[in-house]
Design a protein around this motif. Structure first.
Motif, PDB file in Angstrom:
ATOM      1  N   LEU A 245      10.682   6.882 -10.687  1.00  0.00           N
ATOM      2  CA  LEU A 245      10.607   7.965  -9.702  1.00  0.00           C
ATOM      3  C   LEU A 245       9.227   8.616  -9.704  1.00  0.00           C
ATOM      4  O   LEU A 245       8.736   9.047  -8.653  1.00  0.00           O
ATOM      5  N   GLY A 246       8.613   8.657 -10.868  1.00  0.00           N
ATOM      6  CA  GLY A 246       7.253   9.186 -10.947  1.00  0.00           C
ATOM      7  C   GLY A 246       6.297   8.349 -10.125  1.00  0.00           C
ATOM      8  O   GLY A 246       5.434   8.885  -9.409  1.00  0.00           O
ATOM      9  N   PHE A 247       6.444   7.026 -10.189  1.00  0.00           N
ATOM     10  CA  PHE A 247       5.608   6.165  -9.350  1.00  0.00           C
ATOM     11  C   PHE A 247       5.885   6.411  -7.872  1.00  0.00           C
ATOM     12  O   PHE A 247       4.964   6.446  -7.049  1.00  0.00           O
ATOM     13  N   LEU A 248       7.166   6.610  -7.524  1.00  0.00           N
ATOM     14  CA  LEU A 248       7.531   6.764  -6.119  1.00  0.00           C
ATOM     15  C   LEU A 248       6.985   8.061  -5.508  1.00  0.00           C
ATOM     16  O   LEU A 248       7.060   8.248  -4.294  1.00  0.00           O
ATOM     17  N   ARG A 249       6.427   8.945  -6.329  1.00  0.00           N
ATOM     18  CA  ARG A 249       5.751  10.131  -5.793  1.00  0.00           C
ATOM     19  C   ARG A 249       4.641   9.747  -4.824  1.00  0.00           C
ATOM     20  O   ARG A 249       4.297  10.502  -3.913  1.00  0.00           O
ATOM     21  N   CYS A 250       4.062   8.552  -5.025  1.00  0.00           N
ATOM     22  CA  CYS A 250       2.911   8.152  -4.213  1.00  0.00           C
ATOM     23  C   CYS A 250       3.332   7.641  -2.840  1.00  0.00           C
ATOM     24  O   CYS A 250       2.486   7.350  -1.998  1.00  0.00           O
ATOM     25  N   ALA A 251       4.647   7.528  -2.587  1.00  0.00           N
ATOM     26  CA  ALA A 251       5.116   6.972  -1.322  1.00  0.00           C
ATOM     27  C   ALA A 251       4.681   7.835  -0.144  1.00  0.00           C
ATOM     28  O   ALA A 251       4.562   9.061  -0.245  1.00  0.00           O
ATOM     29  N   SER A 252       4.460   7.191   0.974  1.00  0.00           N
ATOM     30  CA  SER A 252       4.052   7.891   2.187  1.00  0.00           C
ATOM     31  C   SER A 252       5.161   8.818   2.671  1.00  0.00           C
ATOM     32  O   SER A 252       6.347   8.489   2.576  1.00  0.00           O
ATOM     33  N   PRO A 253       4.813  10.004   3.180  1.00  0.00           N
ATOM     34  CA  PRO A 253       5.837  10.898   3.760  1.00  0.00           C
ATOM     35  C   PRO A 253       6.660  10.189   4.822  1.00  0.00           C
ATOM     36  O   PRO A 253       6.132   9.408   5.617  1.00  0.00           O
TER      37      PRO A 253
ATOM     38  N   SER B 233       0.840  -1.203   0.000  1.00  0.00           N
ATOM     39  CA  SER B 233       0.000   0.000   0.000  1.00  0.00           C
ATOM     40  C   SER B 233       0.872   1.248   0.000  1.00  0.00           C
ATOM     41  O   SER B 233       1.840   1.332   0.772  1.00  0.00           O
ATOM     42  N   PRO B 234       0.555   2.233  -0.833  1.00  0.00           N
ATOM     43  CA  PRO B 234       1.319   3.484  -0.824  1.00  0.00           C
ATOM     44  C   PRO B 234       1.181   4.249   0.483  1.00  0.00           C
ATOM     45  O   PRO B 234       1.940   5.177   0.738  1.00  0.00           O
ATOM     46  N   HIS B 235       0.228   3.876   1.323  1.00  0.00           N
ATOM     47  CA  HIS B 235       0.063   4.525   2.623  1.00  0.00           C
ATOM     48  C   HIS B 235       1.029   3.958   3.671  1.00  0.00           C
ATOM     49  O   HIS B 235       1.084   4.469   4.790  1.00  0.00           O
ATOM     50  N   THR B 236       1.761   2.922   3.301  1.00  0.00           N
ATOM     51  CA  THR B 236       2.715   2.295   4.213  1.00  0.00           C
ATOM     52  C   THR B 236       4.066   2.987   4.093  1.00  0.00           C
ATOM     53  O   THR B 236       4.608   3.117   3.003  1.00  0.00           O
ATOM     54  N   LYS B 237       4.598   3.439   5.235  1.00  0.00           N
ATOM     55  CA  LYS B 237       5.939   4.028   5.204  1.00  0.00           C
ATOM     56  C   LYS B 237       6.927   2.944   4.794  1.00  0.00           C
ATOM     57  O   LYS B 237       6.989   1.878   5.408  1.00  0.00           O
ATOM     58  N   THR B 238       7.690   3.224   3.738  1.00  0.00           N
ATOM     59  CA  THR B 238       8.454   2.176   3.053  1.00  0.00           C
ATOM     60  C   THR B 238       9.890   2.613   2.792  1.00  0.00           C
ATOM     61  O   THR B 238      10.152   3.787   2.533  1.00  0.00           O
ATOM     62  N   LEU B 239      10.797   1.657   2.850  1.00  0.00           N
ATOM     63  CA  LEU B 239      12.144   1.858   2.323  1.00  0.00           C
ATOM     64  C   LEU B 239      12.208   1.202   0.956  1.00  0.00           C
ATOM     65  O   LEU B 239      11.924   0.008   0.814  1.00  0.00           O
ATOM     66  N   PHE B 240      12.584   1.979  -0.064  1.00  0.00           N
ATOM     67  CA  PHE B 240      12.811   1.457  -1.402  1.00  0.00           C
ATOM     68  C   PHE B 240      14.318   1.338  -1.605  1.00  0.00           C
ATOM     69  O   PHE B 240      15.046   2.314  -1.441  1.00  0.00           O
ATOM     70  N   VAL B 241      14.780   0.145  -1.930  1.00  0.00           N
ATOM     71  CA  VAL B 241      16.196  -0.089  -2.201  1.00  0.00           C
ATOM     72  C   VAL B 241      16.337  -0.381  -3.686  1.00  0.00           C
ATOM     73  O   VAL B 241      15.764  -1.342  -4.202  1.00  0.00           O
ATOM     74  N   TRP B 242      17.118   0.475  -4.358  1.00  0.00           N
ATOM     75  CA  TRP B 242      17.274   0.381  -5.816  1.00  0.00           C
ATOM     76  C   TRP B 242      18.769   0.287  -6.081  1.00  0.00           C
ATOM     77  O   TRP B 242      19.425   1.269  -6.368  1.00  0.00           O
ATOM     78  N   GLU B 243      19.299  -0.910  -5.976  1.00  0.00           N
ATOM     79  CA  GLU B 243      20.742  -1.121  -5.974  1.00  0.00           C
ATOM     80  C   GLU B 243      21.213  -1.763  -7.277  1.00  0.00           C
ATOM     81  O   GLU B 243      20.725  -2.819  -7.685  1.00  0.00           O
ATOM     82  N   GLY B 244      22.188  -1.118  -7.919  1.00  0.00           N
ATOM     83  CA  GLY B 244      22.815  -1.701  -9.095  1.00  0.00           C
ATOM     84  C   GLY B 244      21.901  -1.833 -10.290  1.00  0.00           C
ATOM     85  O   GLY B 244      22.066  -2.753 -11.106  1.00  0.00           O
ATOM     86  N   VAL B 245      20.937  -0.909 -10.438  1.00  0.00           N
ATOM     87  CA  VAL B 245      19.934  -1.043 -11.495  1.00  0.00           C
ATOM     88  C   VAL B 245      19.898   0.153 -12.439  1.00  0.00           C
ATOM     89  O   VAL B 245      19.784  -0.016 -13.664  1.00  0.00           O
ATOM     90  N   THR B 246      19.989   1.370 -11.919  1.00  0.00           N
ATOM     91  CA  THR B 246      19.660   2.551 -12.732  1.00  0.00           C
ATOM     92  C   THR B 246      20.511   2.665 -13.985  1.00  0.00           C
ATOM     93  O   THR B 246      20.042   3.176 -15.006  1.00  0.00           O
ATOM     94  N   GLN B 247      21.773   2.177 -13.943  1.00  0.00           N
ATOM     95  CA  GLN B 247      22.614   2.310 -15.129  1.00  0.00           C
ATOM     96  C   GLN B 247      22.123   1.465 -16.298  1.00  0.00           C
ATOM     97  O   GLN B 247      22.436   1.733 -17.454  1.00  0.00           O
ATOM     98  N   TYR B 248      21.340   0.423 -16.002  1.00  0.00           N
ATOM     99  CA  TYR B 248      20.852  -0.465 -17.055  1.00  0.00           C
ATOM    100  C   TYR B 248      19.587   0.053 -17.737  1.00  0.00           C
ATOM    101  O   TYR B 248      19.156  -0.496 -18.749  1.00  0.00           O
ATOM    102  N   LEU B 249      18.989   1.089 -17.174  1.00  0.00           N
ATOM    103  CA  LEU B 249      17.708   1.583 -17.679  1.00  0.00           C
ATOM    104  C   LEU B 249      17.886   2.855 -18.499  1.00  0.00           C
ATOM    105  O   LEU B 249      18.745   3.677 -18.195  1.00  0.00           O
ATOM    106  N   PRO B 250      17.045   3.063 -19.516  1.00  0.00           N
ATOM    107  CA  PRO B 250      17.015   4.374 -20.160  1.00  0.00           C
ATOM    108  C   PRO B 250      16.586   5.423 -19.132  1.00  0.00           C
ATOM    109  O   PRO B 250      15.862   5.114 -18.186  1.00  0.00           O
ATOM    110  N   ARG B 251      17.011   6.644 -19.318  1.00  0.00           N
ATOM    111  CA  ARG B 251      16.661   7.686 -18.354  1.00  0.00           C
ATOM    112  C   ARG B 251      15.149   7.807 -18.202  1.00  0.00           C
ATOM    113  O   ARG B 251      14.646   8.056 -17.104  1.00  0.00           O
TER     114      ARG B 251
END
Length: 286
Positions: free
Chosen positions: A187-195, A162-180
């Protein structure tokens, strides 16, 4: 990313961590890492000469990458403990591969850990977990997602996050493999993360991706960036901080080789060089 390359990316860091368990002072203490590997690989790593040869071959490709991978995992552990201390109720590992964060940090045994990766990697992870534990541990939820094609939000919500759950997102060793664009979409999806949620992500330096600085790994640049174009996206610290801010995240710290060597390597008394090619950023949802 092709399936074969994705599998190598998933298993490589765990091989490094598994080998480190034979050291008198491991950077990461991880009894589960060896269990993620096939029996033949575990047996081979029990021989000191094999470990020396594997480490030497790894560091020839990217000088200091062996030590960096160990410190990278240790930083993820610390980020998890920090998040739990701040009230996080869930962890989402984006691009989980064979990662063992859910088992390295004892407090996570009582925390829902959602592991997201390509379908092939998730299938391999399921097999490894069943081999190690007899079943997928109840606190671990495996979610197959293609970051470039699928809706991350839909898949996580279907997995009962649930986006209402305070969450830690770990994004390790991935971003270089993706197009910007795929990085920005996530990151647009992560806007919904709980404060108060945290995101910890690694990124390859923009200077390496543009060919301005090679960190002793020019052959890797020629192969993965200029040749196969397997690595697609890099950032400089200020650039990443600005992008995170656009999506509602404030950088808490941004650390690289110097900082992690001081935190983890020097106290161990070991001589482990670390590459400066990659960094960790930790950001909080405002």
């Amino acid at each position: 990313m092709g399936n074969e390359a994705a599998m190598r990316t998933a298993s490589g860091p765990m091989l490094v961590v598994a080998a480190d368990q034979y050291e008198a002072h491991p950077i990461v203490r991880d009894a589960t890492a060896p269990l993620m590997l096939p029996k033949a690989v575990r047996r081979a790593l029990s021989f000191r000469l094999v470990r020396m040869l594997v480490r030497s071959a790894t560091d020839r490709q990217i000088p200091g990458i062996w030590g960096w991978m160990l410190c990278r995992k240790r930083y993820a552990d610390d980020a998890a403990e920090r998040a739990l201390a701040n009230g996080a109720e869930a962890v989402v590992v984006l691009g989980a591969g064979l990662d063992t964060l859910a088992h390295r940090v004892p407090a996570l045994a009582k925390t829902r850990v959602y592991e997201v990766d390509l379908p092939g990697n998730i299938a391999a992870k399921r097999t490894a977990l069943v081999r190690a534990f007899g079943e997928v541990p109840r606190h671990v939820v495996l979610a197959p997602v293609d970051f470039e094609a699928d809706s991350l939000g839909r898949e996580l919500i279907e997995a009962d996050w649930s986006p209402h759950t305070k969450t830690l997102f770990v994004w390790e060793g991935v971003t270089q493999y993706l197009p910007r664009a795929a990085v920005e979409q996530t990151l647009g999806f992560l806007r919904c993360a709980s404060p108060g949620s945290l995101v910890a992500l690694t990124y390859v330096r923009g200077g390496f991706m543009s060919g301005r600085e090679f960190y002793g790994a020019e052959s890797v640049y020629r192969k993965f960036v200029a040749g196969q174009r397997l690595w697609k996206t890099g950032f400089e610290p200020d650039e990443l901080a600005g992008l995170l801010a656009e999506h509602g995240w404030r950088v808490v710290e941004d650390v690289g080789a110097a900082e992690l060597a001081e935190r983890y390597v020097e106290p161990s008394g070991r001589a482990l060089p670390l590459t400066g090619m990659e960094r960790w950023a930790l950001a909080e949802k405002s």
